[in-house]
Design an enzyme around this catalytic site. Sequence first.
Site, PDB file in Angstrom:
ATOM      1  N   HIS A  71       0.815  -1.218   0.000  1.00  0.00           N
ATOM      2  CA  HIS A  71       0.000   0.000   0.000  1.00  0.00           C
ATOM      3  C   HIS A  71       0.859   1.283   0.000  1.00  0.00           C
ATOM      4  CE1 HIS A  71      -3.382  -2.614   1.151  1.00  0.00           C
ATOM      5  NE2 HIS A  71      -2.699  -3.030   2.184  1.00  0.00           N
TER       6      HIS A  71
HETATM    7  O1  RIB Z   1      -5.298  -0.179   4.608  1.00  0.00           O
HETATM    8  C1  RIB Z   1      -3.907  -0.133   4.425  1.00  0.00           C
HETATM    9  C2  RIB Z   1      -3.302   0.965   5.229  1.00  0.00           C
HETATM   10  O2  RIB Z   1      -3.547   0.730   6.614  1.00  0.00           O
HETATM   11  C3  RIB Z   1      -1.761   1.035   5.094  1.00  0.00           C
HETATM   12  O3  RIB Z   1      -1.334   2.353   5.270  1.00  0.00           O
HETATM   13  C4  RIB Z   1      -1.293   0.167   6.232  1.00  0.00           C
HETATM   14  O4  RIB Z   1       0.012   0.528   6.680  1.00  0.00           O
HETATM   15  C5  RIB Z   1      -2.304   0.524   7.292  1.00  0.00           C
HETATM   16  O5  RIB Z   1      -1.892   1.744   7.895  1.00  0.00           O
END
Ligand code: RIB
Length: 314
Positions: free
Chosen positions: A243
Amino acid sequence: MSPEHRIIIDTDPGQDDALAILLALASPEIELLGITAVAGNVPLPLTARNARVVCELAGSPDVPVFAGCDRPMKRPLVTAEHVHGKTGLDGADLPDPAMPLQPVHAVDFLIRTLREQVAGSVTLVPIGPLTNIATALQRAPDIAPRAARIVMMGGAYFEVGNITPAAEFNIHVDPEAAEIVFSSGIPITVVPLDATHQAITTRSRVDAFRALGTATGRAVAGWLDFFERFDVEKYGAEGGPLHDPCTIAWLLRPGLFAGREINVEIETEGRFTAGMTVADWWGVTDRAPNALFLRDVDADGFFSLLTERLARLR
Ligand code: RIB
Ligand code: CA
């Protein structure tokens, strides 16, 4: 080379946050002005620790790290140890940081930096819950027009939620903060699950990190071996979605991504939908566009950029 992007990363490390920080530190196009830690994946003491662990791994103990908000603006904190492990950086055994936390609160650093730096010269890169960013905007509305852009990981539309059926984690933790950010008028690039669920680790991609033969490569491979199990079990995916580094990759190579300028509103009241990003992808409302909402990623291009940059670290 003078940096193209002068940024502050606001983060809740988290293995994927760690890769975003490493990618920024490995890229001469980016000047990392500071890191502000926020409660999210794990509580604030751990996110503030982990941010410094990552800076020291990268050989950058001089990056100022600030601790910020330890809970959402109006709701109890929700954490994600089930994804990231108890420490938030499970999968690699790294020493406690020697570098100190800065004595200034993260929100004060955000306000001071945006007021002191040339207007439009600083980009905010939040990759956790938006509590620090929203608190700064609420306390000092004058900083909004001074920010160049917000490039954030969060939200979802076609992919729906990863922590509830409707909401992505970062927005779910602090929907009120997200509402403040999306109504701030600051240009926003949103990297949602719709994009990040295409940036999936595979055995060969993780092996390429391990094959770097460096402390960074070994730590990254260990983190990803741990981190990916959640998505493998939940989605039956081949690996885990990276992500947060997608935000830095967009700054470096925006052509690897594609999306639309659309209106995005945040659900803050829904009994089942709080934290949902209501993205008007098909333009069915007359609500003004307020974000570049990304949907497509060149995953191979992303991973080759990430691997090439991480190879520059020790
Ligand atoms: O949903 C994914 C996000 O939530 C990413 O930033 C992960 O690190 C968590 O913070
Ligand atoms: Ca994160």
